[in-house]
Scaffold this active site. Structure first.
Site, PDB file in Angstrom:
ATOM      1  N   LYS A  44       0.791  -1.212  -0.052  1.00 57.43           N
ATOM      2  CA  LYS A  44      -0.146   0.040  -0.050  1.00 57.43           C
ATOM      3  C   LYS A  44       0.648   1.282  -0.071  1.00 57.43           C
ATOM      4  O   LYS A  44       0.289   2.467   0.095  1.00 57.43           O
ATOM      5  CB  LYS A  44      -0.723   0.057   1.324  1.00 57.43           C
ATOM      6  CG  LYS A  44      -1.975  -0.987   1.153  1.00 57.43           C
ATOM      7  CD  LYS A  44      -2.687  -1.209   2.630  1.00 57.43           C
ATOM      8  CE  LYS A  44      -3.294   0.102   3.133  1.00 57.43           C
ATOM      9  NZ  LYS A  44      -4.035  -0.407   4.348  1.00 57.43           N
ATOM     10  N   LYS A  46       2.652   2.344   2.592  1.00 54.84           N
ATOM     11  CA  LYS A  46       2.662   2.875   3.807  1.00 54.84           C
ATOM     12  C   LYS A  46       3.551   2.029   4.910  1.00 54.84           C
ATOM     13  O   LYS A  46       3.590   0.842   4.732  1.00 54.84           O
ATOM     14  CB  LYS A  46       1.143   2.296   4.516  1.00 54.84           C
ATOM     15  CG  LYS A  46       0.197   3.613   4.175  1.00 54.84           C
ATOM     16  CD  LYS A  46      -1.160   3.331   5.108  1.00 54.84           C
ATOM     17  CE  LYS A  46      -1.911   4.589   5.021  1.00 54.84           C
ATOM     18  NZ  LYS A  46      -3.294   4.647   5.824  1.00 54.84           N
TER      19      LYS A  46
END
Ligand code: C2G
Length: 128
Positions: A44, A46
């Site tokens: 993602k 992240k």
């Protein structure tokens, strides 16, 4: 029993997350949270401050949350909805329409995000 499902990283757990979980639980009787694993967070893009186990421990301490399952990839949602017999899928409206493909299997609801708070804001404060 009406079952609700949502997903997220829930890093640096804050009021915006709690408000999402509170409203999601209000829609049914049992709330399952698909918690992004550290490996999936990389996919993602992240990097969470807290690792999966700490983020899971925090979520499991919240009275609105009944079960935490790992979110390993983008493609598990249909299987999760079917296997857990989900009635309502909920996400914050930063994801509006992104998961409409689930409407074949369950209700899909996007809830307004809580303003003025985010994990990235908290991270920037910690980093100062
Ligand atoms: N959220 C919110 N208000 C905020 C911050 C977050 O309502 N101020 C909601 C988000 O909309 C999301 C949930 O809280 O529904 C979790 O937020 P994140 O951990 O940022 O979730 P995200 O990384 O967007 O992961 O497959 C879906 C993804 O895993 C969602």
């Amino acid at each position: 029993m009406k079952k609700v499902l949502t997903y997220g990283t829930f890093d640096l757990l804050h009021y915006g997350h709690i408000e999402l979980l509170r409203r999601a639980k209000e829609l049914g009787d049992y709330l399952i949270v698909g918690l992004s694993t550290d490996e999936f967070n990389e996919v993602k893009g992240k990097k969470s401050v807290l690792d999966f186990n700490k983020r899971k421990q925090l979520l499991e301490s919240i009275k609105y949350v009944d079960l935490v399952i790992p979110e390993n990839n983008w493609d598990q949602k249909i299987d999760d909805v079917i296997s857990h017999k989900i009635d309502i899928f909920v996400m914050g409206d930063d994801w509006i329409n992104k998961f409409d493909f689930l409407k074949v299997y369950c209700e899909v609801k996007y809830l307004p995000r809580t303003d003025l708070i985010s994990s990235s804001l908290l991270k920037s404060i910690i980093k100062k």
